[in-house]
Design a protein around this motif. Structure first.
Motif, PDB file in Angstrom:
ATOM      1  N   LEU A 181      -0.674  37.520 -42.801  1.00  6.52           N
ATOM      2  CA  LEU A 181       0.179  37.483 -41.620  1.00  6.52           C
ATOM      3  C   LEU A 181      -0.254  38.524 -40.598  1.00  6.52           C
ATOM      4  O   LEU A 181      -0.330  38.239 -39.392  1.00  6.52           O
ATOM      5  N   GLU A 182      -0.569  39.721 -41.060  1.00  6.66           N
ATOM      6  CA  GLU A 182      -1.022  40.777 -40.152  1.00  6.66           C
ATOM      7  C   GLU A 182      -2.351  40.392 -39.508  1.00  6.66           C
ATOM      8  O   GLU A 182      -2.562  40.630 -38.315  1.00  6.66           O
ATOM      9  N   ALA A 183      -3.256  39.790 -40.279  1.00 10.72           N
ATOM     10  CA  ALA A 183      -4.544  39.348 -39.733  1.00 10.72           C
ATOM     11  C   ALA A 183      -4.330  38.279 -38.671  1.00 10.72           C
ATOM     12  O   ALA A 183      -4.990  38.277 -37.623  1.00 10.72           O
TER      13      ALA A 183
ATOM     14  N   VAL B  44      -3.995  36.538 -32.898  1.00  9.74           N
ATOM     15  CA  VAL B  44      -3.209  36.028 -31.772  1.00  9.74           C
ATOM     16  C   VAL B  44      -3.240  37.030 -30.618  1.00  9.74           C
ATOM     17  O   VAL B  44      -3.403  36.646 -29.452  1.00  9.74           O
ATOM     18  N   ASP B  45      -3.093  38.324 -30.924  1.00  6.14           N
ATOM     19  CA  ASP B  45      -3.132  39.351 -29.884  1.00  6.14           C
ATOM     20  C   ASP B  45      -4.482  39.366 -29.177  1.00  6.14           C
ATOM     21  O   ASP B  45      -4.557  39.533 -27.953  1.00  6.14           O
ATOM     22  N   GLU B  46      -5.560  39.221 -29.956  1.00  9.59           N
ATOM     23  CA  GLU B  46      -6.897  39.220 -29.354  1.00  9.59           C
ATOM     24  C   GLU B  46      -7.092  38.010 -28.455  1.00  9.59           C
ATOM     25  O   GLU B  46      -7.679  38.112 -27.375  1.00  9.59           O
ATOM     26  N   VAL B  47      -6.589  36.853 -28.901  1.00  7.88           N
ATOM     27  CA  VAL B  47      -6.708  35.639 -28.087  1.00  7.88           C
ATOM     28  C   VAL B  47      -5.939  35.803 -26.785  1.00  7.88           C
ATOM     29  O   VAL B  47      -6.430  35.453 -25.699  1.00  7.88           O
ATOM     30  N   ARG B  48      -4.727  36.354 -26.882  1.00 13.23           N
ATOM     31  CA  ARG B  48      -3.926  36.567 -25.675  1.00 13.23           C
ATOM     32  C   ARG B  48      -4.606  37.529 -24.719  1.00 13.23           C
ATOM     33  O   ARG B  48      -4.605  37.318 -23.502  1.00 13.23           O
ATOM     34  N   LEU B  49      -5.190  38.593 -25.276  1.00 14.25           N
ATOM     35  CA  LEU B  49      -5.885  39.564 -24.440  1.00 14.25           C
ATOM     36  C   LEU B  49      -7.076  38.917 -23.746  1.00 14.25           C
ATOM     37  O   LEU B  49      -7.307  39.130 -22.553  1.00 14.25           O
ATOM     38  N   ASN B  50      -7.848  38.106 -24.490  1.00 16.12           N
ATOM     39  CA  ASN B  50      -8.996  37.426 -23.892  1.00 16.12           C
ATOM     40  C   ASN B  50      -8.562  36.461 -22.797  1.00 16.12           C
ATOM     41  O   ASN B  50      -9.217  36.349 -21.751  1.00 16.12           O
TER      42      ASN B  50
END
Length: 222
Positions: free
Chosen positions: A116-118, A123-129
């Motif tokens: 879940l943490e991974a 998801v955070d990285e995708v949103r940032l990109n």
């Protein structure tokens, strides 16, 4: 005792309780020594905070607050210099190793503890990109619009085409977001968006300005 190394204002420190264990000294005795070192440094107009940072801690089951210090690498060196023989050598080796651990921990990102943490990190990285891509596109768009197209008016079809959707679908999105409403087959902005310079009426049809196009792109990215 195995206290974790602490980052205080980006400076690595070790809790004085652990230092006391390393040097085989009662904690309250170490506090007295450090307090004396602080006074000497401050009387010499030197920054004692570069060596010792005043702090507090609590013990489980006890609401009382106790004093302690966070020792920087310089602070540990000062304590080590006051020790002689084998004790000084061992303490120096211990605190040097502890600071190396901290440096490695800072340089190496912690691995996710579970699936879940991974997934959350991904998801955070995708949103940032996606956010960076949007900002880059907006910057490129603004630079392009500085030329002869600065006053270009966009149809909803043109904007929709850039995002690989139909004009009908884009109009529906804007309607659901309470940006516009339809009356007798034509689209009008709600009052809160009406005077923001997002649109102009041309040949009785709603056209979007460059600012309006950027506004729509933010909605689609959100």
């Amino acid at each position: 005792m195995n206290n974790e190394l602490i980052i205080s204002h980006t400076v690595e420190t070790i809790d004085s309780r652990e230092v006391a264990e390393m040097v085989g000294m009662r904690h309250k005795d170490l506090l007295r020594k450090v307090s004396k070192y602080q006074q000497i440094l401050e009387s010499a107009k030197l920054r004692s905070q570069d060596f010792f940072v005043s702090s507090t801690y609590k013990v489980d089951g006890n609401n009382k607050t106790y004093e302690c210090y966070l020792l920087t690498k310089k602070g540990c060196e000062m304590v080590a210099n006051k020790l002689t023989g084998e004790k000084g050598v061992i303490f120096t080796a211990q605190y040097v190793n502890r600071f190396e651990e901290m440096e490695k921990a800072i340089k190496t990102p912690a691995l996710p503890n579970n699936y879940l943490e991974a997934l959350e990190r991904l998801v955070d990285e995708v949103r940032l990109n996606e956010q960076l891509t949007l900002e880059n596109n907006q910057l490129r768009f603004k630079l392009e619009m500085k030329g002869n197209e600065a006053n270009h008016l966009w149809s909803i079809d043109e904007i929709a085409k850039e995002h690989n959707i139909s004009a009908k679908a884009l109009n529906k999105i804007l309607q659901n977001k309470k940006v516009q409403y339809t009356r007798k087959g034509r689209w009008y902005l709600y009052r809160r968006y009406k005077n923001k310079g997002y649109t102009k009426t041309k040949s009785n049809w709603l056209k979007w300005t460059n600012e309006g196009k950027l506004f729509i792109e933010k909605i689609l990215a959100g």
